[in-house]
Design a protein around this motif. Sequence first.
Motif, PDB file in Angstrom:
ATOM      1  N   ARG A   1       0.798  -1.218   0.000  1.00  0.00           N
ATOM      2  CA  ARG A   1       0.000   0.000   0.000  1.00  0.00           C
ATOM      3  C   ARG A   1       0.836   1.276   0.000  1.00  0.00           C
TER       4      ARG A   1
ATOM      5  N   MET B   1       2.286  10.951 -10.238  1.00  0.00           N
ATOM      6  CA  MET B   1       1.902  11.202  -8.848  1.00  0.00           C
ATOM      7  C   MET B   1       2.855  12.184  -8.180  1.00  0.00           C
TER       8      MET B   1
ATOM      9  N   PRO C   1       5.303   8.204  -3.621  1.00  0.00           N
ATOM     10  CA  PRO C   1       5.655   7.855  -5.008  1.00  0.00           C
ATOM     11  C   PRO C   1       7.118   8.074  -5.355  1.00  0.00           C
TER      12      PRO C   1
ATOM     13  N   ASP D   1       1.753  15.724  -6.519  1.00  0.00           N
ATOM     14  CA  ASP D   1       2.090  16.177  -5.164  1.00  0.00           C
ATOM     15  C   ASP D   1       2.740  17.561  -5.186  1.00  0.00           C
TER      16      ASP D   1
ATOM     17  N   HIS E   1       1.948   4.274  -3.400  1.00  0.00           N
ATOM     18  CA  HIS E   1       1.168   5.439  -3.821  1.00  0.00           C
ATOM     19  C   HIS E   1       1.159   6.531  -2.758  1.00  0.00           C
ATOM     20  N   ARG E   2       1.545   6.202  -1.544  1.00  0.00           N
ATOM     21  CA  ARG E   2       1.633   7.220  -0.494  1.00  0.00           C
ATOM     22  C   ARG E   2       3.007   7.874  -0.478  1.00  0.00           C
TER      23      ARG E   2
ATOM     24  N   LYS F   1      -8.477   9.164  -7.690  1.00  0.00           N
ATOM     25  CA  LYS F   1      -8.809   8.491  -6.425  1.00  0.00           C
ATOM     26  C   LYS F   1      -7.775   8.826  -5.355  1.00  0.00           C
ATOM     27  N   ARG F   2      -6.529   8.915  -5.765  1.00  0.00           N
ATOM     28  CA  ARG F   2      -5.472   9.227  -4.813  1.00  0.00           C
ATOM     29  C   ARG F   2      -5.566  10.676  -4.344  1.00  0.00           C
TER      30      ARG F   2
ATOM     31  N   ARG G   1      -4.499  10.815   1.964  1.00  0.00           N
ATOM     32  CA  ARG G   1      -3.109  10.589   1.564  1.00  0.00           C
ATOM     33  C   ARG G   1      -2.219  10.651   2.800  1.00  0.00           C
TER      34      ARG G   1
ATOM     35  N   ILE H   1      -6.802   6.504 -11.581  1.00  0.00           N
ATOM     36  CA  ILE H   1      -6.020   6.094 -10.407  1.00  0.00           C
ATOM     37  C   ILE H   1      -5.567   7.318  -9.626  1.00  0.00           C
ATOM     38  N   ARG H   2      -5.114   8.322 -10.339  1.00  0.00           N
ATOM     39  CA  ARG H   2      -4.603   9.525  -9.684  1.00  0.00           C
ATOM     40  C   ARG H   2      -5.722  10.350  -9.054  1.00  0.00           C
TER      41      ARG H   2
ATOM     42  N   ASP I   1      -7.007  20.064  -3.271  1.00  0.00           N
ATOM     43  CA  ASP I   1      -7.251  18.797  -3.937  1.00  0.00           C
ATOM     44  C   ASP I   1      -8.307  18.950  -5.023  1.00  0.00           C
TER      45      ASP I   1
END
Length: 303
Positions: A26, A221, A32, A225, A29-30, A265-266, A271, A262-263, A233
């Motif tokens: 997991r 990602m 990258p 950031d 993605h937290r 949702k992130r 986060r 995907i991005r 966001d």
Amino acid sequence: MNATPVLVGYTAVVGLVAPHLILRARWPHRAPALAAAVWQALTVAFSIGAALTAYHLALPAEHLHAGVLGLLHSCGLNIGAGSPDPAIAHRLAVVLPGSVGVALAGSFFFHVVRARLTRARHREAVDLVGRRSARLSATVLPYDVPAAYCLPGRHPRVVISDAAVRELTTEQLTAVLEHEQAHISGRHHLALAAAEAFHSVFRRLPLARHTREQTALLLEMIADDRALRGHSDEALATAMYEMAAARTPKGAFAAGGHTVLIRLKRVLGPRKAPHPAVWAAVAAAAVAVPMLPLLVACPPGLG
């Protein structure tokens, strides 16, 4: 100790098992940037492991039949008369691992040059058709779909459609532009070229396939950031959604694209950064993994 079985096993684990472990985790993605570094470290580790395995297989030892030359000899492919020649084995021990490094370096050079030529041709077209905006520090193209992308390299360009300028709010537009600037300042095209080069040499390897796919996603990602440092966001997510359908030229980085879902949702979800202990452990592993085959092949204290 015969290092060859250890090197073979290590290289197989790095190339076949490690990618699936990272994909199921997991934390990538937290974090990258850290995840992208880990994928690159795995490719370096596999390359070193493969080169050292080839070296040890070819290196003459007490029993030459354990090496590549002995295998060829036992199969009837005699290189010279009589038993395997140690001098030929020594040459193989240099040529085989060297060919791995040459193939990777040549592939990287090829991808960098090809992408540079592609971007140069597109940059010339952009400069002819678009208009330079000093306010946006970007080139504005007449295009009726919201879109934004960058052409990194020696003469970078940030390109945005006039539809995006009209339809996005000031904050959304600024967030998108910062996203693209992050790709340029971070030299993300070189990391992507390295992943493409490794995939070209080891095309059937799971590590090669996943590194190429994940590197492209993680670089987006990282740029997200960067944009989120000074913008909400919702602003970035809305801009990404508006530009999801836009086409991206080859060799460019775009705020939209096929990774948008995907991005999104992130960006819109929680986060939470990895625990410092997890971050430190992963970072240490990324540094140690490429060093392990060297320690196996050349253990300290042995002359």
